[in-house]
Design an enzyme around this catalytic site. Structure first.
Site, PDB file in Angstrom:
ATOM      1  N   HIS A 219       0.830  -0.982   0.152  1.00 37.22           N
ATOM      2  CA  HIS A 219      -0.284   0.312  -0.546  1.00 37.22           C
ATOM      3  C   HIS A 219       0.595   1.283   0.057  1.00 37.22           C
ATOM      4  O   HIS A 219       0.485   2.378  -0.638  1.00 37.22           O
ATOM      5  CB  HIS A 219      -1.158   0.105   1.352  1.00 37.22           C
ATOM      6  CG  HIS A 219      -1.673  -1.359   1.748  1.00 37.22           C
ATOM      7  ND1 HIS A 219      -1.288  -1.594   2.657  1.00 37.22           N
ATOM      8  CD2 HIS A 219      -2.533  -1.565   1.226  1.00 37.22           C
ATOM      9  CE1 HIS A 219      -2.130  -2.673   2.989  1.00 37.22           C
ATOM     10  NE2 HIS A 219      -3.098  -2.742   1.632  1.00 37.22           N
TER      11      HIS A 219
ATOM     12  N   CYS B 142     -14.915 -13.911  -5.042  1.00 43.96           N
ATOM     13  CA  CYS B 142     -14.021 -14.160  -3.787  1.00 43.96           C
ATOM     14  C   CYS B 142     -14.127 -12.833  -3.181  1.00 43.96           C
ATOM     15  O   CYS B 142     -13.728 -11.960  -3.203  1.00 43.96           O
ATOM     16  CB  CYS B 142     -12.256 -14.074  -5.002  1.00 43.96           C
ATOM     17  SG  CYS B 142     -11.379 -13.487  -3.323  1.00 43.96           S
TER      18      CYS B 142
ATOM     19  N   LYS C 242       3.415 -12.269  -4.370  1.00 46.18           N
ATOM     20  CA  LYS C 242       2.813 -10.537  -4.187  1.00 46.18           C
ATOM     21  C   LYS C 242       2.863 -10.371  -2.949  1.00 46.18           C
ATOM     22  O   LYS C 242       2.435 -11.088  -2.602  1.00 46.18           O
ATOM     23  CB  LYS C 242       0.982 -10.215  -4.808  1.00 46.18           C
ATOM     24  CG  LYS C 242       0.583  -9.062  -4.798  1.00 46.18           C
ATOM     25  CD  LYS C 242      -1.013  -9.047  -4.685  1.00 46.18           C
ATOM     26  CE  LYS C 242      -1.461  -7.756  -4.247  1.00 46.18           C
ATOM     27  NZ  LYS C 242      -2.459  -7.598  -3.776  1.00 46.18           N
TER      28      LYS C 242
END
Ligand code: MSP
Length: 471
Positions: A22, A127, A294
């Site tokens: 972020h 999801c 990731k």
């Protein structure tokens, strides 16, 4: 007339505390915002938190907190993190802000009144981690690759649908013809175009079983799909903040590649439906990866901004984030790698240059006047506007004729400390003038360091504490 520049980051989910994934988006946007302010533009820099939806409600329940208390807690944590990193956002928007709720409801109602929303049944995979329905192409081994398998669930419900397909031809036309090329980089633009051309379905804009959300204005039994009201944040902040109306449309939305479609197809179609001007540019970056995956909380491979700040300081962290920013390709990061870069570029690079110069200037009793003629080095404008922040830093540190390494090299090669007094002072003045050029260039990246260096080299020079202690 000064021009306006409106830049946004995604609003982050509060299901979890911030990590440096972020952080890289927020720091990149901050660098752009500061750069545009230095160029005299009227900047509005917006970030915030995305607080509704099933995922956040679940996270709150896990902690035995009401969604409200939970959101307050994590949103505060995000705000604190951005303060700690010296982020210069002009406003922090929260989707639980009643003012946002109002604008979002109104905008949705307008889409409905235009006939672009209808009722239908949805059945398929969803999801919870992404808060989105999955298509075949999203799946890996039958589930979402970005989140643990159990977050992919089967869902069937009656929902309100948005006529996304109706806007496909217009979107294609815009993306193909728009000279401003509103999706950047080019590869992402082509990706969106291909997906639009392949044929798209309408999408569900409401949820029947998610209470933690904004009620559908004409059907209180359902809530607005969290992504829909989240996207509206970019517009709503310009509507409920005084004197901010003039900032719409956004000049650039900065975001990670996993949310490209939401921003370049769905959001644009919503705006087309209500007849609002479209954002000028969407800048899409790649991911920080760690151990080949990731960086994310659900995968447990992360570095927090707090860890970074405690080891490298605020500007040290900002430098490391910018120099490893995944502008086009994923970027592999680790604390070990960061320590190496910190020592090479900051402790031995800029830090050493400033301290050896200031030390010698003090011995020579030099008085320095602030440097007036400053500008960005060649290539900085281009690389910053392309979000190629590693390139901008490489120009400043290595490739410009006035770079940190070239001045350091000069210092060593000419053995400035051994020169006769008059010559020594002359060379020192040149070197200080070069450092002042560098200082201007690093302002968007390391604002506090730039201020410190400016202060060291104004008036009578005294040797400072090390800017970046070696680790
Ligand atoms: N709430 C939505 C966004 C709504 S915007 C209208 C959301 N939130 S998020 O908390 O998951 O943040 C996603 C964004 O965080 C990414 O698009 C990217 O900007 C940033 N990143 C999160 N993890 C990242 C990496 N590992 N690497 C780089 N950026 C990453 O999606």
């Amino acid at each position: 007339m000064t021009s306006k520049y409106y830049i946004t980051t995604p609003i982050y989910y509060v299901n979890d505390v911030p990590h440096i994934g972020h952080t890289c988006t927020t720091v990149a946007a901050d660098i752009l915002a500061r750069y545009h302010r230095l160029n005299g533009e009227n900047v509005f820099f917006l970030t915030g938190t995305d607080e509704h939806g099933a995922k956040v409600a679940q996270a709150a329940a896990k902690k035995d907190l009401t969604p409200e208390d939970f959101c307050n807690k994590i949103s505060t944590r995000f705000q604190k993190t951005w303060e700690n990193l010296n982020i210069s956002n002009d406003f922090f928007i929260r989707t639980t802000d009643p003012r946002h709720v109002k604008v979002a409801s109104q905008l949705l109602k307008k889409i409905y009144e235009n006939g672009d929303i209808y009722k239908d049944v949805y059945q398929g995979l969803y999801c919870i981690g992404c808060e989105k329905f999955l298509t075949e192409s999203d799946l890996e081994d039958g589930h979402c690759p970005l989140h643990p398998p159990e977050q992919t669930i089967n869902q069937k419900e009656e929902n309100w649908f948005f006529r996304l397909s109706k806007y496909a031809p217009k979107l294609i036309e815009l993306i193909e013809n728009d000279e401003t090329n509103y999706i950047y980089p080019e590869g992402k633009r082509r990706e969106v175009l291909a997906k639009l051309k392949a044929g798209i379905h309408d999408i569900s804009f409401s949820r029947a079983n998610v209470d933690w959300g904004i009620p559908i204005p004409w059907d209180k039994s359902q809530t607005i799909y969290v992504w829909v009201e989240a996207l509206i944040n970019y517009y709503s902040a310009t509507q409920f903040l005084e004197n901010k109306e003039k900032f719409w449309p956004a000049d650039v939305h900065v975001l990670g590649k996993e949310i490209l479609w939401f921003h370049t197809a769905i959001w644009q179609a919503m705006l087309l439906s209500v007849g609002l001007p479209l954002p000028q540019k969407t800048f899409v970056h790649s991911f920080y990866i760690m151990k080949d995956k990731k960086m994310s909380k659900s995968l447990g491979n992360l570095i927090t901004p707090e860890e970074l700040i405690s080891q490298f300081g605020i500007d040290g962290s900002r430098y490391l984030i910018a120099s490893s920013f995944p502008a086009q390709n994923d970027s592999n990061v680790s604390l070990k790698r960061y320590t190496k870069t910190y020592n090479a570029d900051l402790a031995n690079g800029l830090g050493n240059l400033v301290s050896r110069t200031a030390n010698l200037a003090e011995k020579n009793d030099l008085k320095i006047s602030p440097h007036k003629q400053v500008k960005f080095f060649n290539g900085i404008d281009k690389s910053i506007n392309a979000f190629n922040l590693p390139k901008s830093l490489d120009i400043i540190w290595n490739t410009d004729k006035n770079s940190v390494s070239s001045i350091n090299q000069r210092f060593t090669q000419e053995k400035v400390w051994e020169l006769p007094e008059k010559k020594q002072q002359e060379v020192l003045r040149e070197i200080i003038s070069d450092i002042q050029q560098i200082t201007y260039n690093i302002k968007p990246f390391m604002p506090t360091t730039a201020k410190k260096i400016d202060k060291i080299f104004s008036g009578k020079v005294t040797a400072p504490d090390p800017l970046f202690p070696r680790l």
